[in-house]
Scaffold this active site. Structure first.
Site, PDB file in Angstrom:
ATOM      1  N   ASP A   1      28.769  -0.307  -2.094  1.00 16.04           N
ATOM      2  CA  ASP A   1      27.388   0.072  -2.398  1.00 16.04           C
ATOM      3  C   ASP A   1      27.387   1.417  -3.137  1.00 16.04           C
ATOM      4  O   ASP A   1      28.114   2.343  -2.774  1.00 16.04           O
ATOM      5  CB  ASP A   1      26.579   0.192  -1.097  1.00 16.04           C
ATOM      6  CG  ASP A   1      25.092   0.217  -1.342  1.00 16.04           C
ATOM      7  OD1 ASP A   1      24.405  -0.729  -0.939  1.00 16.04           O
ATOM      8  OD2 ASP A   1      24.595   1.190  -1.959  1.00 16.04           O
TER       9      ASP A   1
ATOM     10  N   ASN B   1      18.555  -7.810   4.467  1.00 17.52           N
ATOM     11  CA  ASN B   1      17.108  -7.626   4.325  1.00 17.52           C
ATOM     12  C   ASN B   1      16.507  -8.740   3.481  1.00 17.52           C
ATOM     13  O   ASN B   1      17.057  -9.089   2.442  1.00 17.52           O
ATOM     14  CB  ASN B   1      16.828  -6.280   3.647  1.00 17.52           C
ATOM     15  CG  ASN B   1      17.410  -5.101   4.414  1.00 17.52           C
ATOM     16  OD1 ASN B   1      17.472  -5.132   5.637  1.00 17.52           O
ATOM     17  ND2 ASN B   1      17.838  -4.075   3.699  1.00 17.52           N
TER      18      ASN B   1
ATOM     19  N   GLN C   1      14.080  -4.874   1.459  1.00 13.64           N
ATOM     20  CA  GLN C   1      14.879  -5.423   0.365  1.00 13.64           C
ATOM     21  C   GLN C   1      14.428  -4.814  -0.964  1.00 13.64           C
ATOM     22  O   GLN C   1      13.228  -4.769  -1.248  1.00 13.64           O
ATOM     23  CB  GLN C   1      14.747  -6.952   0.311  1.00 13.64           C
ATOM     24  CG  GLN C   1      15.707  -7.600  -0.679  1.00 13.64           C
ATOM     25  CD  GLN C   1      15.657  -9.123  -0.648  1.00 13.64           C
ATOM     26  OE1 GLN C   1      14.728  -9.719  -0.096  1.00 13.64           O
ATOM     27  NE2 GLN C   1      16.647  -9.756  -1.243  1.00 13.64           N
TER      28      GLN C   1
ATOM     29  N   HIS D   1      22.116 -10.668  -0.345  1.00 16.08           N
ATOM     30  CA  HIS D   1      23.286  -9.827  -0.084  1.00 16.08           C
ATOM     31  C   HIS D   1      23.288  -9.358   1.359  1.00 16.08           C
ATOM     32  O   HIS D   1      22.246  -9.241   1.992  1.00 16.08           O
ATOM     33  CB  HIS D   1      23.326  -8.630  -1.036  1.00 16.08           C
ATOM     34  CG  HIS D   1      22.120  -7.755  -0.943  1.00 16.08           C
ATOM     35  ND1 HIS D   1      20.938  -8.053  -1.575  1.00 16.08           N
ATOM     36  CD2 HIS D   1      21.896  -6.621  -0.254  1.00 16.08           C
ATOM     37  CE1 HIS D   1      20.053  -7.119  -1.307  1.00 16.08           C
ATOM     38  NE2 HIS D   1      20.602  -6.238  -0.495  1.00 16.08           N
TER      39      HIS D   1
ATOM     40  N   HIS E   1      24.815  -6.273   3.900  1.00 15.93           N
ATOM     41  CA  HIS E   1      25.398  -4.933   3.993  1.00 15.93           C
ATOM     42  C   HIS E   1      26.432  -4.906   5.109  1.00 15.93           C
ATOM     43  O   HIS E   1      26.176  -5.408   6.205  1.00 15.93           O
ATOM     44  CB  HIS E   1      24.314  -3.903   4.358  1.00 15.93           C
ATOM     45  CG  HIS E   1      23.250  -3.719   3.338  1.00 15.93           C
ATOM     46  ND1 HIS E   1      23.264  -2.685   2.432  1.00 15.93           N
ATOM     47  CD2 HIS E   1      22.120  -4.434   3.069  1.00 15.93           C
ATOM     48  CE1 HIS E   1      22.182  -2.763   1.662  1.00 15.93           C
ATOM     49  NE2 HIS E   1      21.476  -3.824   2.023  1.00 15.93           N
TER      50      HIS E   1
HETATM   51  P1  5GP Z   1      18.546  -3.844  -0.166  1.00 15.61           P
HETATM   52  O1  5GP Z   1      17.654  -2.683   0.152  1.00 15.61           O
HETATM   53  O2  5GP Z   1      17.954  -4.745  -1.218  1.00 15.61           O
HETATM   54  O3  5GP Z   1      18.989  -4.610   1.052  1.00 15.61           O
HETATM   55  O4  5GP Z   1      19.888  -3.187  -0.713  1.00 15.61           O
HETATM   56  C1  5GP Z   1      20.209  -3.057  -2.042  1.00 15.61           C
HETATM   57  C2  5GP Z   1      21.461  -2.214  -2.080  1.00 15.61           C
HETATM   58  O5  5GP Z   1      22.059  -2.357  -3.349  1.00 15.61           O
HETATM   59  C3  5GP Z   1      21.201  -0.715  -1.873  1.00 15.61           C
HETATM   60  O6  5GP Z   1      21.962  -0.260  -0.763  1.00 15.61           O
HETATM   61  C4  5GP Z   1      21.652  -0.089  -3.180  1.00 15.61           C
HETATM   62  O7  5GP Z   1      22.299   1.149  -2.991  1.00 15.61           O
HETATM   63  C5  5GP Z   1      22.591  -1.128  -3.753  1.00 15.61           C
HETATM   64  N1  5GP Z   1      22.626  -1.155  -5.211  1.00 15.61           N
HETATM   65  C6  5GP Z   1      21.555  -1.254  -6.030  1.00 15.61           C
HETATM   66  N2  5GP Z   1      21.947  -1.264  -7.316  1.00 15.61           N
HETATM   67  C7  5GP Z   1      23.312  -1.180  -7.291  1.00 15.61           C
HETATM   68  C8  5GP Z   1      24.302  -1.155  -8.325  1.00 15.61           C
HETATM   69  O8  5GP Z   1      24.014  -1.186  -9.517  1.00 15.61           O
HETATM   70  N3  5GP Z   1      25.602  -1.058  -7.928  1.00 15.61           N
HETATM   71  C9  5GP Z   1      25.962  -1.027  -6.600  1.00 15.61           C
HETATM   72  N4  5GP Z   1      27.272  -0.945  -6.320  1.00 15.61           N
HETATM   73  N5  5GP Z   1      25.047  -1.052  -5.606  1.00 15.61           N
HETATM   74  C10 5GP Z   1      23.745  -1.128  -5.947  1.00 15.61           C
END
Ligand code: 5GP
Length: 135
Positions: free
Chosen positions: A30, A86, A93, A99, A101
């Site tokens: 991440d 999420n 999300q 995805h 974590h």
């Molecule tokens: P969500 O809140 O949708 O469950 O988590 C999305 C996750 O994706 C976040 O923890 C964010 O830091 C990660 N993320 C978003 N864009 C990128 C990216 O371009 N590269 C990487 N490696 N992680 C990303």
């Protein structure tokens, strides 16, 4: 159709720090980690949420989650690991491509805060479980 940022990562159009992949999923670090080693496991098919994955895609994705958790455990030796997923903006999300974590945890790191428990009486719980069973 607009590609998600995670589809662009899987296709190599955006760089990432890759950890592993299998037939159904792809894993990388991440970019804004909660702790050192915070990894994502992303389904290769770009369904937005848990509701959109086939049983095979879900099983394959969770197999990669288990594998990457083991890689993190062997490498960083955390005291624990959270696996979080999420669905929907209300649930936090921000990338609408399924995805999971994987967040290594160390005692006292205070990296995540969880819910304040509510109380429901037994009749309410019984009725709710009945609604869910028949749904
Ligand atoms: P969500 O809140 O949708 O469950 O988590 C999305 C996750 O994706 C976040 O923890 C964010 O830091 C990660 N993320 C978003 N864009 C990128 C990216 O371009 N590269 C990487 N490696 N992680 C990303």
């Amino acid at each position: 159709v607009q590609k998600s940022i995670f589809s662009k990562i899987i296709d190599g159009e955006i760089p990432c720090h890759k950890i592993a992949e299998n037939e159904f999923a792809f894993s990388f670090l991440d970019v804004s980690p909660a702790t050192k080693g915070h990894a994502l496991v992303v389904s290769k098919l770009p369904g937005p949420s848990l509701h959109d994955l086939s049983a095979d895609a879900l099983a394959g994705t969770m197999q990669l989650v288990q594998q990457v958790a083991a890689q993190i455990q062997r490498t960083l030796h955390p005291d624990g690991i959270n696996v979080l997923q999420n669905n929907g903006g209300a649930a936090g999300q921000t990338v609408f491509h399924f995805h999971v974590h994987i967040i290594p945890r160390w005692s006292g790191d205070q990296a995540l805060s969880f819910w304040k428990p509510l109380t429901f009486d037994a009749a309410e719980l019984a009725q709710l479980a009945e609604q869910l069973r028949i749904a």
